[in-house]
Motif scaffolding. Structure first.
Motif, PDB file in Angstrom:
ATOM      1  N   GLY A  94      16.911   1.689 -25.336  1.00 54.89           N
ATOM      2  CA  GLY A  94      17.936   2.643 -24.533  1.00 54.89           C
ATOM      3  C   GLY A  94      17.260   2.778 -22.997  1.00 54.89           C
ATOM      4  N   LEU A  95      18.315   3.712 -22.227  1.00 59.79           N
ATOM      5  CA  LEU A  95      17.994   4.023 -20.872  1.00 59.79           C
ATOM      6  C   LEU A  95      17.780   5.516 -20.853  1.00 59.79           C
ATOM      7  N   ASP A  96      16.554   5.803 -20.182  1.00 55.58           N
ATOM      8  CA  ASP A  96      16.464   7.129 -19.739  1.00 55.58           C
ATOM      9  C   ASP A  96      16.841   7.409 -18.125  1.00 55.58           C
ATOM     10  N   LEU A  97      17.038   8.375 -17.943  1.00 51.60           N
ATOM     11  CA  LEU A  97      17.457   8.798 -16.568  1.00 51.60           C
ATOM     12  C   LEU A  97      16.596   9.643 -15.801  1.00 51.60           C
ATOM     13  N   PHE A  98      16.234   9.291 -14.536  1.00 53.71           N
ATOM     14  CA  PHE A  98      15.246   9.799 -13.741  1.00 53.71           C
ATOM     15  C   PHE A  98      15.934  11.161 -13.277  1.00 53.71           C
ATOM     16  N   PRO A  99      15.162  12.279 -13.644  1.00 55.52           N
ATOM     17  CA  PRO A  99      15.874  13.677 -13.388  1.00 55.52           C
ATOM     18  C   PRO A  99      16.448  14.070 -11.952  1.00 55.52           C
ATOM     19  N   ASN A 100      15.947  13.328 -11.022  1.00 56.09           N
ATOM     20  CA  ASN A 100      16.378  13.882  -9.768  1.00 56.09           C
ATOM     21  C   ASN A 100      17.122  12.596  -9.099  1.00 56.09           C
ATOM     22  N   GLN A 101      18.539  12.596  -8.868  1.00 52.60           N
ATOM     23  CA  GLN A 101      19.214  11.658  -8.479  1.00 52.60           C
ATOM     24  C   GLN A 101      19.757  11.633  -6.920  1.00 52.60           C
ATOM     25  N   SER A 102      18.766  12.379  -6.259  1.00 51.30           N
ATOM     26  CA  SER A 102      19.135  12.639  -4.760  1.00 51.30           C
ATOM     27  C   SER A 102      19.072  11.106  -3.989  1.00 51.30           C
ATOM     28  N   SER A 103      19.730  11.184  -2.779  1.00 51.09           N
ATOM     29  CA  SER A 103      19.591   9.907  -2.256  1.00 51.09           C
ATOM     30  C   SER A 103      18.410   9.752  -1.365  1.00 51.09           C
ATOM     31  N   GLY A 104      17.686  11.011  -1.380  1.00 50.83           N
ATOM     32  CA  GLY A 104      16.248  11.037  -0.533  1.00 50.83           C
ATOM     33  C   GLY A 104      14.959  10.974  -1.358  1.00 50.83           C
ATOM     34  N   VAL A 105      15.331  10.586  -2.686  1.00 55.49           N
ATOM     35  CA  VAL A 105      14.218  10.669  -3.656  1.00 55.49           C
ATOM     36  C   VAL A 105      13.994   9.421  -3.917  1.00 55.49           C
ATOM     37  N   LEU A 106      12.829   8.582  -3.193  1.00 56.99           N
ATOM     38  CA  LEU A 106      12.620   7.255  -3.465  1.00 56.99           C
ATOM     39  C   LEU A 106      11.896   7.017  -4.663  1.00 56.99           C
ATOM     40  N   THR A 107      11.012   8.104  -4.985  1.00 55.23           N
ATOM     41  CA  THR A 107      10.512   7.982  -6.445  1.00 55.23           C
ATOM     42  C   THR A 107      11.353   7.492  -7.612  1.00 55.23           C
ATOM     43  N   SER A 108      12.515   7.609  -7.489  1.00 55.27           N
ATOM     44  CA  SER A 108      13.483   7.447  -8.784  1.00 55.27           C
ATOM     45  C   SER A 108      13.554   5.644  -8.522  1.00 55.27           C
ATOM     46  N   ALA A 109      13.616   5.054  -7.323  1.00 54.60           N
ATOM     47  CA  ALA A 109      13.558   3.642  -7.469  1.00 54.60           C
ATOM     48  C   ALA A 109      12.379   3.007  -7.724  1.00 54.60           C
ATOM     49  N   VAL A 110      11.037   3.543  -7.688  1.00 55.17           N
ATOM     50  CA  VAL A 110       9.932   3.119  -8.179  1.00 55.17           C
ATOM     51  C   VAL A 110       9.856   3.353  -9.701  1.00 55.17           C
ATOM     52  N   TRP A 111      10.293   4.502 -10.234  1.00 56.29           N
ATOM     53  CA  TRP A 111       9.976   5.028 -11.700  1.00 56.29           C
ATOM     54  C   TRP A 111      11.247   3.984 -12.396  1.00 56.29           C
ATOM     55  N   GLY A 112      12.315   3.622 -11.619  1.00 61.91           N
ATOM     56  CA  GLY A 112      13.343   3.046 -12.438  1.00 61.91           C
ATOM     57  C   GLY A 112      13.015   1.596 -12.569  1.00 61.91           C
ATOM     58  N   ASP A 113      13.910   0.923 -13.524  1.00 60.07           N
ATOM     59  CA  ASP A 113      13.888  -0.529 -13.608  1.00 60.07           C
ATOM     60  C   ASP A 113      15.235  -1.149 -13.429  1.00 60.07           C
ATOM     61  N   GLY A 114      16.042  -0.297 -13.010  1.00 59.96           N
ATOM     62  CA  GLY A 114      17.443  -0.666 -12.907  1.00 59.96           C
ATOM     63  C   GLY A 114      18.436   0.389 -12.521  1.00 59.96           C
ATOM     64  N   LEU A 115      19.668  -0.133 -12.538  1.00 59.36           N
ATOM     65  CA  LEU A 115      20.852   1.001 -12.228  1.00 59.36           C
ATOM     66  C   LEU A 115      21.893   0.977 -13.356  1.00 59.36           C
ATOM     67  N   VAL A 116      22.091   2.040 -13.440  1.00 54.77           N
ATOM     68  CA  VAL A 116      23.704   2.208 -14.483  1.00 54.77           C
ATOM     69  C   VAL A 116      24.684   2.222 -13.237  1.00 54.77           C
ATOM     70  N   ASP A 117      25.702   1.341 -13.471  1.00 52.50           N
ATOM     71  CA  ASP A 117      26.948   1.350 -12.729  1.00 52.50           C
ATOM     72  C   ASP A 117      28.189   2.204 -13.443  1.00 52.50           C
ATOM     73  N   ASN A 118      28.190   3.348 -13.063  1.00 52.02           N
ATOM     74  CA  ASN A 118      28.993   4.276 -13.566  1.00 52.02           C
ATOM     75  C   ASN A 118      30.383   4.330 -12.910  1.00 52.02           C
ATOM     76  N   THR A 119      31.466   4.320 -13.610  1.00 51.19           N
ATOM     77  CA  THR A 119      32.792   4.216 -12.791  1.00 51.19           C
ATOM     78  C   THR A 119      33.239   5.785 -12.493  1.00 51.19           C
ATOM     79  N   PRO A 120      33.991   5.739 -11.343  1.00 50.17           N
ATOM     80  CA  PRO A 120      34.376   7.078 -11.148  1.00 50.17           C
ATOM     81  C   PRO A 120      34.848   8.111 -11.867  1.00 50.17           C
ATOM     82  N   GLY A 121      34.362   9.410 -11.902  1.00 50.65           N
ATOM     83  CA  GLY A 121      35.023  10.408 -12.791  1.00 50.65           C
ATOM     84  C   GLY A 121      34.628  10.176 -14.264  1.00 50.65           C
ATOM     85  N   GLN A 122      33.405   9.521 -14.615  1.00 52.91           N
ATOM     86  CA  GLN A 122      33.129   9.194 -15.939  1.00 52.91           C
ATOM     87  C   GLN A 122      31.705  10.209 -16.142  1.00 52.91           C
ATOM     88  N   THR A 123      31.799  10.872 -17.076  1.00 51.43           N
ATOM     89  CA  THR A 123      30.590  11.450 -17.693  1.00 51.43           C
ATOM     90  C   THR A 123      29.907  10.601 -18.773  1.00 51.43           C
TER      91      THR A 123
END
Length: 419
Positions: free
Chosen positions: A373-402
Protein backbone atom coordinates in the motif's frame (compact mmCIF):
# COMPACT_ATOMS: atom_id res chain seq x y z
CA UNK A 1 -20.07 60.75 -1.46
CA UNK A 2 -17.43 58.06 -1.04
CA UNK A 3 -16.85 56.09 -4.25
CA UNK A 4 -17.42 52.35 -4.17
CA UNK A 5 -14.08 50.50 -4.18
CA UNK A 6 -13.30 48.68 -7.39
CA UNK A 7 -13.37 44.93 -6.91
CA UNK A 8 -10.52 42.99 -8.54
CA UNK A 9 -11.67 40.45 -11.11
CA UNK A 10 -9.86 37.15 -10.61
CA UNK A 11 -9.73 34.60 -13.39
CA UNK A 12 -10.95 31.12 -12.47
CA UNK A 13 -8.25 28.57 -11.75
CA UNK A 14 -7.13 26.71 -14.86
CA UNK A 15 -7.51 22.90 -14.78
CA UNK A 16 -4.19 21.08 -15.01
CA UNK A 17 -5.12 19.19 -18.19
CA UNK A 18 -6.06 22.44 -19.92
CA UNK A 19 -2.81 24.08 -18.82
CA UNK A 20 -0.75 21.12 -20.05
CA UNK A 21 -2.53 21.04 -23.43
CA UNK A 22 -1.99 24.78 -23.87
CA UNK A 23 1.65 24.49 -22.85
CA UNK A 24 2.35 21.56 -25.19
CA UNK A 25 0.76 23.45 -28.09
CA UNK A 26 3.64 25.91 -27.80
CA UNK A 27 6.33 23.19 -27.62
CA UNK A 28 7.18 22.66 -31.27
CA UNK A 29 10.05 20.16 -31.59
CA UNK A 30 13.44 21.72 -32.18
CA UNK A 31 14.65 21.47 -35.77
CA UNK A 32 18.27 20.88 -34.77
CA UNK A 33 19.68 17.35 -34.92
CA UNK A 34 23.11 15.89 -34.35
CA UNK A 35 25.05 12.68 -34.86
CA UNK A 36 26.15 10.86 -31.73
CA UNK A 37 27.95 7.58 -31.17
CA UNK A 38 25.58 4.80 -30.17
CA UNK A 39 27.76 4.30 -27.09
CA UNK A 40 26.90 7.86 -25.98
CA UNK A 41 23.21 8.01 -26.96
CA UNK A 42 21.52 6.81 -23.76
CA UNK A 43 18.57 9.09 -22.97
CA UNK A 44 18.72 10.93 -26.29
CA UNK A 45 15.70 11.17 -28.59
CA UNK A 46 15.86 9.51 -32.01
CA UNK A 47 15.33 12.04 -34.79
CA UNK A 48 14.58 9.55 -37.59
CA UNK A 49 13.31 6.00 -37.93
CA UNK A 50 16.00 3.36 -37.66
CA UNK A 51 15.61 0.72 -40.40
CA UNK A 52 17.46 -2.59 -40.27
CA UNK A 53 19.60 -3.56 -43.24
CA UNK A 54 19.78 -7.21 -42.21
CA UNK A 55 18.04 -10.05 -40.44
CA UNK A 56 18.78 -10.51 -36.74
CA UNK A 57 19.90 -13.18 -36.28
CA UNK A 58 21.35 -13.30 -39.80
CA UNK A 59 20.86 -17.07 -40.14
CA UNK A 60 19.31 -19.96 -38.24
CA UNK A 61 21.49 -20.65 -35.22
CA UNK A 62 21.64 -22.78 -32.12
CA UNK A 63 19.99 -21.58 -28.92
CA UNK A 64 21.94 -24.14 -26.86
CA UNK A 65 25.24 -25.93 -26.52
CA UNK A 66 24.51 -29.45 -27.78
CA UNK A 67 24.22 -31.42 -31.02
CA UNK A 68 22.62 -30.55 -34.35
CA UNK A 69 20.68 -33.53 -35.65
CA UNK A 70 18.29 -34.82 -38.28
CA UNK A 71 15.07 -35.74 -36.50
CA UNK A 72 14.40 -38.56 -38.98
CA UNK A 73 17.66 -40.23 -37.86
CA UNK A 74 16.46 -40.31 -34.24
CA UNK A 75 12.99 -41.78 -34.46
CA UNK A 76 14.20 -44.31 -31.90
CA UNK A 77 16.20 -42.51 -29.19
CA UNK A 78 19.25 -44.15 -27.68
CA UNK A 79 21.09 -45.11 -30.90
CA UNK A 80 24.68 -43.81 -30.84
CA UNK A 81 25.62 -41.64 -33.85
CA UNK A 82 29.08 -40.47 -34.86
CA UNK A 83 30.04 -36.78 -34.56
CA UNK A 84 30.83 -35.63 -38.08
CA UNK A 85 31.87 -32.02 -37.33
CA UNK A 86 32.28 -29.36 -34.66
CA UNK A 87 30.66 -25.94 -35.16
CA UNK A 88 31.59 -23.15 -32.71
CA UNK A 89 29.97 -19.71 -32.84
CA UNK A 90 31.51 -17.58 -35.55
CA UNK A 91 32.21 -20.45 -37.92
CA UNK A 92 30.16 -22.12 -40.61
CA UNK A 93 29.75 -25.88 -40.81
CA UNK A 94 29.17 -28.12 -43.80
CA UNK A 95 25.96 -29.96 -44.65
CA UNK A 96 25.11 -32.55 -42.03
CA UNK A 97 25.57 -36.08 -43.33
CA UNK A 98 22.78 -38.58 -42.70
CA UNK A 99 23.04 -40.67 -39.52
CA UNK A 100 25.56 -38.29 -37.96
CA UNK A 101 25.36 -35.40 -35.47
CA UNK A 102 27.29 -32.15 -35.30
CA UNK A 103 28.73 -30.78 -32.07
CA UNK A 104 27.32 -27.22 -31.95
CA UNK A 105 27.56 -24.27 -29.59
CA UNK A 106 25.19 -21.43 -28.74
CA UNK A 107 24.98 -18.91 -31.59
CA UNK A 108 26.61 -21.17 -34.19
CA UNK A 109 24.86 -21.48 -37.59
CA UNK A 110 22.69 -24.56 -38.10
CA UNK A 111 24.27 -26.77 -40.78
CA UNK A 112 22.24 -27.59 -43.87
CA UNK A 113 20.22 -30.75 -43.39
CA UNK A 114 19.90 -30.41 -39.62
CA UNK A 115 16.41 -29.62 -38.33
CA UNK A 116 16.83 -29.64 -34.53
CA UNK A 117 19.33 -29.17 -31.72
CA UNK A 118 19.47 -31.47 -28.72
CA UNK A 119 20.96 -29.88 -25.62
CA UNK A 120 24.07 -31.58 -24.33
CA UNK A 121 22.35 -32.50 -21.04
CA UNK A 122 20.11 -34.88 -23.01
CA UNK A 123 23.05 -36.63 -24.71
CA UNK A 124 25.74 -39.06 -23.58
CA UNK A 125 29.19 -39.27 -25.16
CA UNK A 126 30.25 -42.90 -25.65
CA UNK A 127 33.68 -44.43 -25.25
CA UNK A 128 34.20 -44.38 -29.03
CA UNK A 129 33.30 -40.62 -29.12
CA UNK A 130 29.92 -41.31 -30.70
CA UNK A 131 26.89 -39.66 -29.06
CA UNK A 132 23.76 -41.28 -27.74
CA UNK A 133 20.73 -38.96 -27.92
CA UNK A 134 18.39 -39.88 -25.09
CA UNK A 135 15.29 -37.98 -26.25
CA UNK A 136 13.31 -37.89 -29.47
CA UNK A 137 13.79 -34.35 -30.80
CA UNK A 138 11.05 -32.30 -32.41
CA UNK A 139 11.73 -30.38 -35.65
CA UNK A 140 12.84 -26.83 -34.90
CA UNK A 141 13.65 -27.32 -31.22
CA UNK A 142 16.40 -25.05 -29.85
CA UNK A 143 16.82 -23.33 -33.19
CA UNK A 144 16.65 -19.54 -33.38
CA UNK A 145 15.35 -18.69 -36.84
CA UNK A 146 16.90 -16.03 -39.06
CA UNK A 147 15.10 -12.73 -38.58
CA UNK A 148 13.06 -13.87 -35.60
CA UNK A 149 14.26 -10.80 -33.67
CA UNK A 150 14.49 -8.29 -36.54
CA UNK A 151 13.73 -8.73 -40.23
CA UNK A 152 15.55 -6.87 -42.98
CA UNK A 153 13.77 -3.60 -43.82
CA UNK A 154 11.89 -3.41 -40.52
CA UNK A 155 11.74 -0.20 -38.49
CA UNK A 156 13.39 -1.28 -35.25
CA UNK A 157 13.30 2.09 -33.47
CA UNK A 158 10.94 4.93 -34.28
CA UNK A 159 11.50 8.65 -34.54
CA UNK A 160 10.59 10.25 -31.23
CA UNK A 161 11.68 7.33 -29.05
CA UNK A 162 13.81 8.20 -26.06
CA UNK A 163 16.72 5.79 -26.22
CA UNK A 164 17.28 3.30 -23.42
CA UNK A 165 20.15 0.88 -22.76
CA UNK A 166 18.09 -1.89 -24.41
CA UNK A 167 17.38 0.20 -27.51
CA UNK A 168 21.08 1.05 -27.83
CA UNK A 169 21.80 -2.67 -27.90
CA UNK A 170 19.12 -3.14 -30.54
CA UNK A 171 20.62 -0.36 -32.66
CA UNK A 172 24.04 -1.99 -32.37
CA UNK A 173 22.57 -5.37 -33.35
CA UNK A 174 21.65 -3.94 -36.76
CA UNK A 175 25.08 -2.37 -37.21
CA UNK A 176 24.45 1.24 -36.12
CA UNK A 177 27.47 2.82 -34.47
CA UNK A 178 26.16 6.39 -34.97
CA UNK A 179 22.60 7.65 -34.45
CA UNK A 180 20.80 10.82 -35.53
CA UNK A 181 19.20 12.38 -32.48
CA UNK A 182 17.44 15.60 -31.58
CA UNK A 183 19.64 18.36 -30.26
CA UNK A 184 19.64 18.93 -26.53
CA UNK A 185 17.41 21.85 -25.50
CA UNK A 186 19.46 24.78 -24.22
CA UNK A 187 17.96 25.97 -20.96
CA UNK A 188 18.87 29.08 -18.97
CA UNK A 189 18.14 28.66 -15.27
CA UNK A 190 18.00 31.42 -12.73
CA UNK A 191 16.29 32.27 -9.48
CA UNK A 192 14.84 35.54 -8.29
CA UNK A 193 14.72 36.82 -4.74
CA UNK A 194 16.94 38.92 -2.49
CA UNK A 195 16.25 36.46 0.31
CA UNK A 196 18.12 33.66 -1.49
CA UNK A 197 21.62 32.66 -0.40
CA UNK A 198 23.82 30.06 -2.05
CA UNK A 199 25.07 27.26 0.21
CA UNK A 200 28.71 27.80 1.03
CA UNK A 201 28.60 31.59 0.86
CA UNK A 202 27.18 32.11 4.35
CA UNK A 203 27.48 29.68 7.25
CA UNK A 204 24.18 28.53 8.78
CA UNK A 205 24.86 30.34 12.04
CA UNK A 206 25.53 33.58 10.17
CA UNK A 207 22.37 33.63 8.03
CA UNK A 208 20.67 37.05 8.29
CA UNK A 209 16.99 37.26 9.28
CA UNK A 210 14.69 36.34 6.39
CA UNK A 211 17.41 34.66 4.33
CA UNK A 212 17.07 31.11 3.00
CA UNK A 213 19.39 28.82 1.10
CA UNK A 214 18.54 28.42 -2.60
CA UNK A 215 17.45 24.78 -2.75
CA UNK A 216 15.33 25.10 -5.91
CA UNK A 217 18.32 25.87 -8.08
CA UNK A 218 19.94 22.56 -7.20
CA UNK A 219 17.05 20.21 -7.88
CA UNK A 220 15.92 22.11 -10.98
CA UNK A 221 19.36 21.86 -12.56
CA UNK A 222 19.47 18.13 -11.80
CA UNK A 223 15.99 17.62 -13.25
CA UNK A 224 16.93 19.48 -16.42
CA UNK A 225 20.08 17.43 -16.89
CA UNK A 226 18.15 14.17 -16.40
CA UNK A 227 15.93 15.27 -19.27
CA UNK A 228 18.92 15.72 -21.55
CA UNK A 229 19.15 19.51 -21.45
CA UNK A 230 22.23 21.71 -21.73
CA UNK A 231 21.87 23.93 -18.68
CA UNK A 232 23.31 27.41 -18.19
CA UNK A 233 23.13 28.26 -14.51
CA UNK A 234 22.70 32.04 -14.40
CA UNK A 235 22.49 32.30 -10.64
CA UNK A 236 20.29 34.56 -8.55
CA UNK A 237 18.87 37.72 -10.10
CA UNK A 238 18.26 40.62 -7.70
CA UNK A 239 14.69 41.69 -7.01
CA UNK A 240 14.55 44.70 -9.31
CA UNK A 241 13.03 45.32 -12.71
CA UNK A 242 16.18 46.35 -14.58
CA UNK A 243 18.26 43.37 -13.45
CA UNK A 244 15.45 40.95 -14.28
CA UNK A 245 14.94 42.45 -17.75
CA UNK A 246 18.67 42.34 -18.53
CA UNK A 247 18.93 38.71 -17.42
CA UNK A 248 15.97 37.67 -19.56
CA UNK A 249 17.20 39.52 -22.65
CA UNK A 250 20.67 37.96 -22.44
CA UNK A 251 19.31 34.46 -21.81
CA UNK A 252 16.84 34.59 -24.72
CA UNK A 253 19.62 35.21 -27.22
CA UNK A 254 21.28 31.81 -26.73
CA UNK A 255 18.70 29.43 -25.26
CA UNK A 256 15.54 27.57 -26.16
CA UNK A 257 13.94 27.94 -22.73
CA UNK A 258 14.34 30.26 -19.77
CA UNK A 259 13.30 28.63 -16.51
CA UNK A 260 12.91 30.59 -13.29
CA UNK A 261 11.59 29.85 -9.84
CA UNK A 262 9.96 32.52 -7.73
CA UNK A 263 8.69 35.91 -8.81
CA UNK A 264 5.56 34.73 -10.64
CA UNK A 265 3.09 35.78 -7.99
CA UNK A 266 1.38 39.16 -7.85
CA UNK A 267 3.43 40.89 -5.16
CA UNK A 268 5.15 44.25 -5.55
CA UNK A 269 8.58 42.58 -5.50
CA UNK A 270 7.68 40.06 -8.23
CA UNK A 271 9.35 41.56 -11.30
CA UNK A 272 9.20 38.64 -13.71
CA UNK A 273 5.78 39.50 -15.11
CA UNK A 274 6.52 43.09 -16.25
CA UNK A 275 10.03 42.15 -17.40
CA UNK A 276 8.82 39.33 -19.67
CA UNK A 277 5.97 41.46 -20.97
CA UNK A 278 8.40 44.25 -21.89
CA UNK A 279 10.44 41.81 -23.99
CA UNK A 280 7.70 39.56 -25.40
CA UNK A 281 4.49 38.24 -23.95
CA UNK A 282 3.38 36.36 -20.84
CA UNK A 283 0.44 34.27 -19.70
CA UNK A 284 0.22 34.12 -15.92
CA UNK A 285 -1.81 31.11 -14.92
CA UNK A 286 -3.36 30.14 -11.63
CA UNK A 287 -3.56 26.36 -11.98
CA UNK A 288 -6.07 24.37 -9.97
CA UNK A 289 -3.51 22.09 -8.33
CA UNK A 290 -2.02 21.82 -4.87
CA UNK A 291 0.86 22.36 -4.47
CA UNK A 292 1.87 24.62 -7.35
CA UNK A 293 -0.89 27.11 -8.15
CA UNK A 294 1.17 30.04 -9.61
CA UNK A 295 2.69 29.23 -13.00
CA UNK A 296 3.75 31.37 -15.95
CA UNK A 297 4.41 30.68 -19.62
CA UNK A 298 5.55 33.20 -22.18
CA UNK A 299 7.98 34.13 -24.91
CA UNK A 300 11.00 36.40 -24.60
CA UNK A 301 11.98 37.87 -27.95
CA UNK A 302 10.78 39.69 -31.03
CA UNK A 303 9.29 36.71 -32.83
CA UNK A 304 8.97 32.95 -33.03
CA UNK A 305 12.37 32.59 -34.69
CA UNK A 306 14.23 35.00 -32.41
CA UNK A 307 13.86 34.36 -28.73
CA UNK A 308 13.15 31.70 -26.14
CA UNK A 309 10.26 30.10 -24.33
CA UNK A 310 9.81 31.30 -20.77
CA UNK A 311 8.46 29.23 -17.88
CA UNK A 312 8.17 30.63 -14.39
CA UNK A 313 7.69 28.21 -11.50
CA UNK A 314 6.46 29.01 -8.02
CA UNK A 315 9.07 29.69 -5.37
CA UNK A 316 8.03 27.19 -2.71
CA UNK A 317 10.30 24.18 -3.19
CA UNK A 318 7.66 21.42 -3.32
CA UNK A 319 5.46 23.55 -5.58
CA UNK A 320 8.42 24.11 -7.89
CA UNK A 321 9.35 20.41 -7.85
CA UNK A 322 5.82 19.17 -8.56
CA UNK A 323 5.01 21.70 -11.29
CA UNK A 324 8.28 20.85 -13.00
CA UNK A 325 7.35 17.17 -13.09
CA UNK A 326 3.78 17.77 -14.22
CA UNK A 327 4.33 20.55 -16.76
CA UNK A 328 7.97 21.31 -17.57
CA UNK A 329 8.98 17.67 -18.00
CA UNK A 330 6.47 16.95 -20.83
CA UNK A 331 7.20 20.35 -22.38
CA UNK A 332 10.93 19.59 -22.64
CA UNK A 333 10.33 16.08 -23.93
CA UNK A 334 8.13 17.43 -26.71
CA UNK A 335 10.79 20.03 -27.59
CA UNK A 336 13.07 17.05 -28.22
CA UNK A 337 10.47 15.36 -30.41
CA UNK A 338 9.40 12.66 -27.96
CA UNK A 339 6.19 11.15 -29.28
CA UNK A 340 4.79 9.97 -25.94
CA UNK A 341 5.19 12.43 -23.07
CA UNK A 342 2.36 11.37 -20.74
CA UNK A 343 2.73 9.00 -17.81
CA UNK A 344 -0.41 7.18 -16.82
CA UNK A 345 -1.06 6.70 -13.09
CA UNK A 346 -1.43 3.17 -11.75
CA UNK A 347 -3.98 2.13 -9.15
CA UNK A 348 -2.76 1.50 -5.62
CA UNK A 349 -4.21 1.03 -2.16
CA UNK A 350 -4.15 3.90 0.30
CA UNK A 351 -3.05 2.92 3.81
CA UNK A 352 -3.73 6.39 5.18
CA UNK A 353 -6.49 8.87 5.89
CA UNK A 354 -6.85 12.16 4.02
CA UNK A 355 -9.83 14.05 5.42
CA UNK A 356 -8.96 17.56 4.22
CA UNK A 357 -10.50 17.51 0.77
CA UNK A 358 -9.49 20.53 -1.32
CA UNK A 359 -11.29 22.18 -4.22
CA UNK A 360 -8.06 21.85 -6.22
CA UNK A 361 -6.54 18.68 -7.67
CA UNK A 362 -3.97 17.54 -5.11
CA UNK A 363 -0.66 15.75 -5.51
CA UNK A 364 0.16 14.08 -2.21
CA UNK A 365 3.65 12.81 -1.42
CA UNK A 366 3.49 9.13 -0.52
CA UNK A 367 5.69 6.06 -0.20
CA UNK A 368 4.99 2.41 -0.94
CA UNK A 369 5.14 0.18 2.11
CA UNK A 370 6.03 -3.49 2.62
CA UNK A 371 2.35 -4.49 2.49
CA UNK A 372 1.96 -3.09 -1.02
CA UNK A 373 0.00 0.00 0.00
CA UNK A 374 0.86 3.68 0.20
CA UNK A 375 1.83 5.67 3.29
CA UNK A 376 1.37 9.44 3.47
CA UNK A 377 4.02 11.91 4.56
CA UNK A 378 2.49 13.66 7.58
CA UNK A 379 3.30 17.22 6.49
CA UNK A 380 2.04 18.07 2.99
CA UNK A 381 3.06 21.75 3.11
CA UNK A 382 4.49 23.18 -0.11
CA UNK A 383 7.59 24.29 1.78
CA UNK A 384 8.51 20.85 3.17
CA UNK A 385 10.97 19.42 0.66
CA UNK A 386 11.59 16.51 3.03
CA UNK A 387 8.32 15.05 1.74
CA UNK A 388 9.73 14.70 -1.78
CA UNK A 389 12.89 13.00 -0.47
CA UNK A 390 10.99 10.62 1.82
CA UNK A 391 8.35 9.77 -0.77
CA UNK A 392 8.68 7.67 -3.90
CA UNK A 393 5.73 9.11 -5.76
CA UNK A 394 2.55 11.16 -5.86
CA UNK A 395 -1.09 10.36 -5.32
CA UNK A 396 -3.13 12.24 -7.94
CA UNK A 397 -6.22 13.09 -5.93
CA UNK A 398 -9.30 14.54 -7.61
CA UNK A 399 -10.81 17.80 -6.28
CA UNK A 400 -13.07 17.44 -3.27
CA UNK A 401 -12.01 13.85 -2.62
CA UNK A 402 -11.26 12.49 0.85
CA UNK A 403 -9.28 9.26 1.21
CA UNK A 404 -9.79 6.45 3.73
CA UNK A 405 -7.59 3.40 4.35
CA UNK A 406 -8.28 0.78 1.71
CA UNK A 407 -9.42 3.25 -0.96
CA UNK A 408 -8.06 2.82 -4.47
CA UNK A 409 -6.03 5.87 -5.54
CA UNK A 410 -4.04 6.93 -8.59
CA UNK A 411 -0.28 6.73 -8.07
CA UNK A 412 2.59 8.08 -10.18
CA UNK A 413 6.08 7.00 -9.16
CA UNK A 414 9.02 9.38 -9.03
CA UNK A 415 11.07 6.65 -10.72
CA UNK A 416 9.02 7.12 -13.90
CA UNK A 417 8.85 10.89 -13.64
CA UNK A 418 12.59 11.19 -13.05
CA UNK A 419 13.73 8.56 -15.55
Amino acid sequence: MTPTPTRLAFKPLKPLNDALAQLLAHAQPLARTEQVATFEADGRVLAQDLVSGLHVPPQDNSAMDGYAVRCADLAQPGQPLPVSQRIPAGSSGSALAAMTVARIFTGAPIPAGADAVVMQEDCAVQADASVKVNTAPQPGQWIRRAGEDVSRGAVVLHKGERLTPASLGLAASVGMNVLTVSARPKVALFSTGDELVMPGTVAPQDMPPGAIYNSNRFFLKALLQRLGCEVSDLGIVPDNRAATTDALRAAAAQHDLILTSGGVSVGEEDHIKPAVQSLGHLDLWQIAIKPGKPFAYGWVGAGAEAGAHFIGLPGNPVSSFVTFLLLVRPFLLKLQGVSQVAIEPVVARADFTWSRADKRREFLRVKRNAAGGLDLFPNQSSGVLTSAVWGDGLVDNTPGQTIAPGDVVRFVSFAELLA
